[in-house]
Design a protein around this motif. Sequence first.
Motif, PDB file in Angstrom:
ATOM      1  N   TRP A  42       0.759   3.386  -1.215  1.00 30.79           N
ATOM      2  CA  TRP A  42      -0.289   3.768  -0.259  1.00 30.79           C
ATOM      3  C   TRP A  42      -0.247   2.938   1.025  1.00 30.79           C
ATOM      4  O   TRP A  42      -0.927   3.269   1.984  1.00 30.79           O
ATOM      5  CB  TRP A  42      -1.671   3.677  -0.903  1.00 30.79           C
ATOM      6  CG  TRP A  42      -1.914   2.467  -1.747  1.00 30.79           C
ATOM      7  CD1 TRP A  42      -2.241   1.209  -1.332  1.00 30.79           C
ATOM      8  CD2 TRP A  42      -1.867   2.424  -3.182  1.00 30.79           C
ATOM      9  NE1 TRP A  42      -2.394   0.379  -2.411  1.00 30.79           N
ATOM     10  CE2 TRP A  42      -2.172   1.094  -3.560  1.00 30.79           C
ATOM     11  CE3 TRP A  42      -1.601   3.375  -4.166  1.00 30.79           C
ATOM     12  CZ2 TRP A  42      -2.220   0.698  -4.903  1.00 30.79           C
ATOM     13  CZ3 TRP A  42      -1.649   2.968  -5.486  1.00 30.79           C
ATOM     14  CH2 TRP A  42      -1.943   1.652  -5.849  1.00 30.79           C
ATOM     15  N   PHE A  43       0.564   1.909   1.061  1.00 30.10           N
ATOM     16  CA  PHE A  43       0.748   1.176   2.315  1.00 30.10           C
ATOM     17  C   PHE A  43       1.635   1.949   3.299  1.00 30.10           C
ATOM     18  O   PHE A  43       1.533   1.753   4.501  1.00 30.10           O
ATOM     19  CB  PHE A  43       1.373  -0.195   2.054  1.00 30.10           C
ATOM     20  CG  PHE A  43       0.384  -1.265   1.662  1.00 30.10           C
ATOM     21  CD1 PHE A  43      -0.229  -2.053   2.621  1.00 30.10           C
ATOM     22  CD2 PHE A  43       0.084  -1.495   0.327  1.00 30.10           C
ATOM     23  CE1 PHE A  43      -1.121  -3.044   2.269  1.00 30.10           C
ATOM     24  CE2 PHE A  43      -0.807  -2.493  -0.037  1.00 30.10           C
ATOM     25  CZ  PHE A  43      -1.411  -3.261   0.932  1.00 30.10           C
ATOM     26  N   TYR A  44       2.508   2.812   2.793  1.00 33.59           N
ATOM     27  CA  TYR A  44       3.506   3.405   3.682  1.00 33.59           C
ATOM     28  C   TYR A  44       3.764   4.892   3.477  1.00 33.59           C
ATOM     29  O   TYR A  44       4.347   5.532   4.349  1.00 33.59           O
ATOM     30  CB  TYR A  44       4.835   2.656   3.562  1.00 33.59           C
ATOM     31  CG  TYR A  44       5.390   2.604   2.156  1.00 33.59           C
ATOM     32  CD1 TYR A  44       6.202   3.623   1.673  1.00 33.59           C
ATOM     33  CD2 TYR A  44       5.089   1.539   1.310  1.00 33.59           C
ATOM     34  CE1 TYR A  44       6.696   3.585   0.386  1.00 33.59           C
ATOM     35  CE2 TYR A  44       5.583   1.495   0.018  1.00 33.59           C
ATOM     36  CZ  TYR A  44       6.375   2.518  -0.440  1.00 33.59           C
ATOM     37  OH  TYR A  44       6.858   2.479  -1.726  1.00 33.59           O
ATOM     38  N   ARG A  45       3.352   5.467   2.370  1.00 31.67           N
ATOM     39  CA  ARG A  45       3.572   6.903   2.171  1.00 31.67           C
ATOM     40  C   ARG A  45       2.503   7.687   2.931  1.00 31.67           C
ATOM     41  O   ARG A  45       1.297   7.464   2.734  1.00 31.67           O
ATOM     42  CB  ARG A  45       3.557   7.264   0.686  1.00 31.67           C
ATOM     43  CG  ARG A  45       4.737   6.693  -0.085  1.00 31.67           C
ATOM     44  CD  ARG A  45       4.682   7.132  -1.545  1.00 31.67           C
ATOM     45  NE  ARG A  45       4.918   8.567  -1.652  1.00 31.67           N
ATOM     46  CZ  ARG A  45       6.103   9.120  -1.855  1.00 31.67           C
ATOM     47  NH1 ARG A  45       7.179   8.341  -1.975  1.00 31.67           N
ATOM     48  NH2 ARG A  45       6.238  10.420  -1.958  1.00 31.67           N
ATOM     49  N   GLU A  46       2.918   8.604   3.789  1.00 34.22           N
ATOM     50  CA  GLU A  46       1.999   9.295   4.686  1.00 34.22           C
ATOM     51  C   GLU A  46       0.878  10.009   3.937  1.00 34.22           C
ATOM     52  O   GLU A  46      -0.268  10.015   4.377  1.00 34.22           O
ATOM     53  CB  GLU A  46       2.774  10.302   5.554  1.00 34.22           C
ATOM     54  CG  GLU A  46       3.563   9.668   6.682  1.00 34.22           C
ATOM     55  CD  GLU A  46       2.654   8.957   7.692  1.00 34.22           C
ATOM     56  OE1 GLU A  46       1.627   9.538   8.071  1.00 34.22           O
ATOM     57  OE2 GLU A  46       2.986   7.830   8.081  1.00 34.22           O
ATOM     58  N   GLU A  47       1.191  10.612   2.812  1.00 33.10           N
ATOM     59  CA  GLU A  47       0.176  11.387   2.096  1.00 33.10           C
ATOM     60  C   GLU A  47      -0.872  10.483   1.429  1.00 33.10           C
ATOM     61  O   GLU A  47      -1.913  10.963   0.969  1.00 33.10           O
ATOM     62  CB  GLU A  47       0.825  12.298   1.045  1.00 33.10           C
ATOM     63  CG  GLU A  47       1.387  11.585  -0.171  1.00 33.10           C
ATOM     64  CD  GLU A  47       2.814  11.087   0.011  1.00 33.10           C
ATOM     65  OE1 GLU A  47       3.486  10.832  -1.007  1.00 33.10           O
ATOM     66  OE2 GLU A  47       3.252  10.962   1.171  1.00 33.10           O
ATOM     67  N   LEU A  48      -0.604   9.184   1.369  1.00 36.49           N
ATOM     68  CA  LEU A  48      -1.534   8.239   0.751  1.00 36.49           C
ATOM     69  C   LEU A  48      -2.163   7.275   1.753  1.00 36.49           C
ATOM     70  O   LEU A  48      -3.311   6.855   1.585  1.00 36.49           O
ATOM     71  CB  LEU A  48      -0.813   7.422  -0.339  1.00 36.49           C
ATOM     72  CG  LEU A  48      -0.192   8.204  -1.495  1.00 36.49           C
ATOM     73  CD1 LEU A  48       0.563   7.264  -2.415  1.00 36.49           C
ATOM     74  CD2 LEU A  48      -1.261   8.968  -2.265  1.00 36.49           C
ATOM     75  N   ALA A  49      -1.411   6.922   2.775  1.00 32.47           N
ATOM     76  CA  ALA A  49      -1.828   5.858   3.692  1.00 32.47           C
ATOM     77  C   ALA A  49      -3.083   6.201   4.478  1.00 32.47           C
ATOM     78  O   ALA A  49      -3.828   5.303   4.884  1.00 32.47           O
ATOM     79  CB  ALA A  49      -0.692   5.512   4.651  1.00 32.47           C
ATOM     80  N   HIS A  50      -3.355   7.476   4.707  1.00 31.54           N
ATOM     81  CA  HIS A  50      -4.460   7.868   5.579  1.00 31.54           C
ATOM     82  C   HIS A  50      -5.628   8.484   4.809  1.00 31.54           C
ATOM     83  O   HIS A  50      -6.524   9.074   5.423  1.00 31.54           O
ATOM     84  CB  HIS A  50      -3.953   8.841   6.645  1.00 31.54           C
ATOM     85  CG  HIS A  50      -2.879   8.257   7.514  1.00 31.54           C
ATOM     86  ND1 HIS A  50      -3.137   7.329   8.498  1.00 31.54           N
ATOM     87  CD2 HIS A  50      -1.528   8.434   7.510  1.00 31.54           C
ATOM     88  CE1 HIS A  50      -2.002   6.970   9.079  1.00 31.54           C
ATOM     89  NE2 HIS A  50      -1.015   7.625   8.493  1.00 31.54           N
TER      90      HIS A  50
END
Length: 578
Positions: A353-361
């Motif tokens: 979740w620090f870097y995967r787009e579907e998780l980071a935001h």
Amino acid sequence: MNHYFIHMYMDQKAEQQATRQEQIVRDQHCFTHMKTIELTNGTYQVVLDGELYNKKELTQELRLKGVSEPLESIEELIVHAYRTWGHGMMHHLLGAYSIVLYDGQALFATKDPMGLKPLFYAQSGQSIWIAPTIQSLLKNTDVKAVVNREGLMELLALGPSMREDHTLYQDIHALAMGHYMLVKEGRIQIKQYYEPTSKPHFETFADTKAHVKYLVEDAIQRQSEGCDATFLSGGLDSSIIAAVLAKQDRPLYTYSLDYEGNAQNFKGNQYQVSLDQEFIEAMRKQCGSEHTQLMITQQELADALKAAMCARELPGMGDVDSALLWLCQQVKQDRSVIMSGECSDEVFGGYPWFYREELAHLDTFPWLRSTKERKAMLHEQLQDLDLEAHIKQCYDASIQDIEYLQGDSEADRRARLHTILCLHWFMQTLVTRQVCMGAASGVNIRAPFADVRLIDYVYNIPWDMKFYQGEEKGILRSAFEDELPPEVAHRKKNPFPKTHNPKYTQIMIERMRGVYADPDSILHVLFDDAALKELIESGGSAFTLPWYGQLMSGPQLLAYLYQIDTWFKEYDVQLALS
């Protein structure tokens, strides 16, 4: 774990008015296991659960402050630190600890900045009880094992995580990381003394890399006193610990966990890319350790679920807990202290979740993405529980005080947000798991990556440095790539290993069928019967998303539900839904 238990009347008037029986109870329990320190200007009673890693520097600081009295024991150091710096003494202590101190007038209790040791308390009338375990409070006080609607909300919306100052019981509370408690003149005050501070970062990449390496090595070396062993998964973090320990002039012992049948049944995915064995072997050859590979059977994994729940004292992470408990029990046959790479991902940004787009935001906890599916599982009488609102309230409260700098990029802001969320939520769940499973086995697990100096520094490193060359924890990889085999230094992050053997799924199906057949099981109260039965018969696959984190799905979810059922039965937990 130091099993102290403290009972204190919150003011002298209440103590004077107490019945003779209450006074007897107080005489029996008050300040149990506390060490008395006699000084020229007063008497102090103190208990330390944990350890300090800067005893030499602390002694020097106190001497410079004019302390001339003996500083031979850790308790003496703590008392003089308290006398010198008062409630700010924790800024001078480096370690993993909870401390309770009584000076004759007030009771002071605190935890280290990262919350690496548990401390619970309960209040009833004019009494307060403090202990490092929940069961100490339930056994020695009039506090009952009652879960109200708020506790049930924690369990069903957030579990196995929970707010760090809460337990699932309505009258038992926890002291959160970076906080202290003061009990004086009939009042309880809880205050925060630590939170990572946002500061500009001016160092070059080369200097930052060197600084990271120094802080990591120093933390490992400080914690190596009395420790010649580390867990070794072949991942980046445990491999760095092994590489640093290997430089010392003494034998190094490493331990790894594997599951019966995993090699034959493993199928990689985006979170668990590879098995550990080839990476462990590369590190074993490089650091020359005496390595022990421990293989747990599927039956042992299932059989340890109850003991793991009892060690945590609450439903936990299912077989992720029981596997670690079993591993610690095996290690205990040889050693009592071992290191772990825990807490590195929270500090350096290793989670997806620090870097995967579907998780980071996501505007919620990224490890809790199954709220709608959770609610659909609930019994009709619990459908009014607003799980989403509870999660949102907790999330908003967690991020409301984050301080951003004017020069922060959008990526820097997201990194700060996820770091704070991880430190106060995800890391606390994992730290509790590690401390409790270790303590239940008689093993002290040290976590050098949870060093507060390291966290304070890394928190302010710009994201483009942390994510150097597009790799999670890129700055850490770069800092130690000359110390590790290339395939280890750049190995994709893997979480704590879980079983892939279908035999375990079948064991959990049969075990949960037995639970389902029990009409008195709490699971019939919490969940819709049809949904529960479908979940069991599908081996957990009917719940399509992970219940929690990255890997808590399928049989791991069944293991969690099994622990909930066991918890209610083992401790005779009562629901208070009105």
